[in-house]
Scaffold this active site. Structure first.
Site, PDB file in Angstrom:
ATOM      1  N   PHE A 215     -44.035  29.083  -8.226  1.00  0.00           N
ATOM      2  CA  PHE A 215     -43.323  29.922  -7.252  1.00  0.00           C
ATOM      3  C   PHE A 215     -42.796  29.154  -6.056  1.00  0.00           C
ATOM      4  CE2 PHE A 215     -46.259  33.122  -9.169  1.00  0.00           C
ATOM      5  CZ  PHE A 215     -45.276  33.689  -9.955  1.00  0.00           C
TER       6      PHE A 215
ATOM      7  N   TRP B  67     -39.912  37.785  -4.052  1.00  0.00           N
ATOM      8  CA  TRP B  67     -40.398  36.473  -3.620  1.00  0.00           C
ATOM      9  C   TRP B  67     -41.107  35.761  -4.777  1.00  0.00           C
ATOM     10  CZ3 TRP B  67     -45.518  34.708  -3.265  1.00  0.00           C
ATOM     11  CH2 TRP B  67     -45.690  33.486  -2.612  1.00  0.00           C
ATOM     12  N   HIS B  68     -41.852  36.524  -5.577  1.00  0.00           N
ATOM     13  CA  HIS B  68     -42.585  35.905  -6.682  1.00  0.00           C
ATOM     14  C   HIS B  68     -41.661  35.300  -7.712  1.00  0.00           C
ATOM     15  CE1 HIS B  68     -46.314  37.768  -5.229  1.00  0.00           C
ATOM     16  NE2 HIS B  68     -46.913  36.867  -5.967  1.00  0.00           N
ATOM     17  N   GLY B  69     -40.553  35.972  -7.970  1.00  0.00           N
ATOM     18  CA  GLY B  69     -39.673  35.380  -8.960  1.00  0.00           C
ATOM     19  C   GLY B  69     -38.370  36.127  -9.053  1.00  0.00           C
TER      20      GLY B  69
ATOM     21  N   TYR C 240     -49.592  29.660 -10.083  1.00  0.00           N
ATOM     22  CA  TYR C 240     -48.808  29.865  -8.874  1.00  0.00           C
ATOM     23  C   TYR C 240     -47.971  28.655  -8.474  1.00  0.00           C
ATOM     24  CZ  TYR C 240     -49.367  34.573  -7.359  1.00  0.00           C
ATOM     25  OH  TYR C 240     -49.240  35.929  -7.253  1.00  0.00           O
TER      26      TYR C 240
END
Lengths: 543, 62
Positions: A543, A348-350, A540
């Protein structure tokens, strides 16, 4: 629009607040419509085209949610409701997947099979990861019958409310909507004072504390990516420095989000609770990016554990039984769900191997910590004795484990991460900048004999981080956090004064609407605003 | 089994020594299998005490 930009602080926020109160004297409905409009504007500011992407996705989600709501009332149509829910989740994951993962998957296929897929740059709509998670949570909540009937306007407000739009906190509909429905929409001294204080504290954390070491962290990670081998001290400084940077950056952002919402009389959920003071990695995740942990636990981990437990127990296999848990039960009910959940968190983060590795590494950490919890009482019968030893030891261990993981999170290439990790275990040698060396006098000869090398460059990175890392560590470990200082005014949903906070702070530092605090806030505001204008984005926001 | 633990309708999760979320889920599933019912995930998360579980079971169609 960045929270730390002139246009947000001096133009957008005052105007939106003023309009909100002015319309509030007419009707709440118009105040709330104004908020939706302002939020669209906020979102469009950076790239107007984004609105064309996000608006259809909102409409489709709204239609699906309405369908779920209708089906939900009828017990005999659970199956149809399930199908709609799965379609809805699939749509959102595909929507996110297209923007976020197309190139990563294409690249992975090229890597694996030597294929020649052509990768074009896809522009990521701002905040899409956060927005998508929130929409999925909403669909699941509607399916579970946890949501009262809602209108399109209410849904838009829930998704778009600008303080939490780009990077959270990830909110639940049921904690937000009652607030909007009962908001007075009138000027309120206390809300404004608390909101502005949160905004200023958050701004200060971002533009002064996080940005103090950001350029030096960037410099060393840049060198690592460019193939330079980073020596022992600098590698550790980069790892610890980035951990501190992202903490002050993201918790500063979260404070600003809470503050912006509070101007309108709305409380968002808490996102950080001094995570670097955690005494275990389990504790860390209960204090770091708390709304993400809450989301992952409620919508991935818990349902998975429930399903797996059902499967095991119906087959007659033993379930989880505390200290008597079997290895099979531990692997299936603890290790597997934990690894899978943290894998999702990483992805999900990257889109990249390093983010996925970062997630899996935390999954491994958590599994070890849970296993330790089960076996530790065999070695330590006395709980107090254990706590006395484990608290300081656990704190340092957790900090080091997090810092190591952050190397994966921050590095732009796998080679850079490997180089830094090698540096941290001393494989790239131990060096001091030549200019520092010169000031050491007789010590220099002794250091030479130990094999310490003279580094011709990196003077400023070394010196600045030697100063800033202890300062930031002290603040993160020993000072009360923003929400503790403001606890008497419930700065975040459910955050109230707790007796233990006073003990942590040594003596209680508590905000109050007084002249002294107004002065302190003005100083913080002055420094914060003077530091504005750099091109420093919140970490952030990508994201 | 620890026979010293007596459940009443008011018993909450924090009242049982060494209780944790995974033991809780095993307990809930054991109840499901014993009675041949299935709770919804949302309910499992929201039970405040034993009484709430009993109330939920009574309201469910068999």
């Amino acid at each position: 629009m960045l929270f730390n930009s002139y246009e947000f602080i001096f133009f957008f926020l005052p105007l939106t607040t003023a309009g909100f109160f002015a319309l509030g004297s007419l009707s709440r409905a118009w105040s709330l419509r104004w908020l939706i409009l302002a939020s669209f504007f906020f979102y469009a500011w950076w790239r107007p085209l984004n609105v064309l992407l996000i608006a259809p996705s909102i409409l489709i989600n709204y239609a699906l949610a309405r369908m779920l709501q209708r089906l939900g009332r009828n017990e005999s149509r659970r199956r149809a409701s399930r199908v709609v829910l799965i379609l809805g989740i699939a749509f959102n994951v595909a929507f996110l997947g297209y923007f976020k993962y197309t190139n990563f998957l294409g690249g992975a296929i090229n890597d694996l099979f030597g294929a020649d897929l052509i990768l074009t740059e896809i522009i990521l709509p701002l905040g899409i990861s956060f927005i998508t998670f929130q929409k999925i949570a909403f669909l699941i909540d509607v399916h579970a019958g946890r949501i009262e009937p809602f209108t399109l306007q209410e849904y838009c407000l829930f998704v778009l409310f600008f303080p939490q739009l780009i990077a959270g906190p990830i909110v639940h509909y049921r904690e937000m909507m009652p607030q909007f429905q009962s908001a007075p929409c009138r000027f309120d001294k206390e809300n404004i004072a608390v909101g502005v204080t949160l905004l200023l504290f958050g701004l200060f954390k971002k533009v002064v504390l996080a940005d103090s070491i950001a350029p030096h962290v960037t410099s060393i990670y840049g060198q690592a990516a460019a193939g330079g081998s980073i020596s022992f001290f600098l590698a550790w400084m980069a790892a610890i420095g980035f951990t501190l940077q992202i903490y002050f950056d993201f918790s500063g952002y979260s404070d600003m989000a809470l503050g912006a919402a509070r101007l309108f009389g709305i409380r968002l959920p808490q996102n950080f609770n001094s995570p670097l003071q955690a005494s275990s990695i389990i504790d860390f995740w209960l204090r770091w990016h708390m709304t993400l942990t809450r989301f992952l636990t409620a919508y991935i981990y818990n349902p998975l554990v429930l399903a797996l437990t059902r499967r095991r127990l119906t087959r007659g296999q033993p379930g989880f039984a505390g200290h008597r848990t079997t290895l099979g039960a531990f692997v299936q009910l603890m290790m597997f769900p934990t690894l899978l959940t943290m894998f999702v968190s990483g992805a999900w983060h990257g889109a990249g191997y390093l983010f996925i590795l970062w997630g899996l590494l935390h999954g491994v950490y958590l599994t070890i910590a849970h296993a330790w919890r089960l076996v530790a009482p065999r070695f330590w019968r006395d709980r107090n004795d254990y706590a006395r030893f484990m608290k300081p030891f656990g704190l340092v261990l957790t900090l080091v484990a997090v810092a190591v993981s952050m190397v994966l999170f921050r590095s732009s290439t796998t080679a850079a991460a490997v180089d830094l990790l090698k540096g941290m275990i001393g494989l790239n040698g131990v060096a001091l900048p030549a200019s520092v060396y010169k000031t050491l006098g007789p010590l220099a000869a002794w250091l030479d004999s130990l094999g310490v090398i003279r580094d011709p460059g990196n003077d400023w990175d070394f010196i600045k981080m030697t100063i800033w890392i202890p300062v930031l560590t002290f603040i993160a470990l020993f000072c009360p956090n923003t929400l503790q200082v403001l606890a008497r005014y419930e700065p975040a949903l459910g955050v109230k004064p707790s007796p233990s906070d006073a003990a942590v702070a040594g003596r209680k530092i508590e905000w109050s609407p007084s002249l002294a605090w107004a002065f302190a806030a003005s100083v913080i505001a002055g420094i914060g605003i003077l530091s504005l204008g750099g091109k420093s984005e919140f970490l952030y926001w990508q994201f | 089994m620890d026979d010293s633990i007596v459940l009443t309708k008011e018993t909450r999760r924090e009242d049982v020594p060494n209780w944790d979320s995974l033991i809780y889920i095993s307990f809930i599933v054991a109840v499901e299998i014993e009675l041949g019912i299935k709770f919804r995930v949302a309910d499992v998360e929201s039970f405040a005490n034993v009484g709430a579980i009993v109330a939920q079971i009574k309201s469910m169609p068999r």
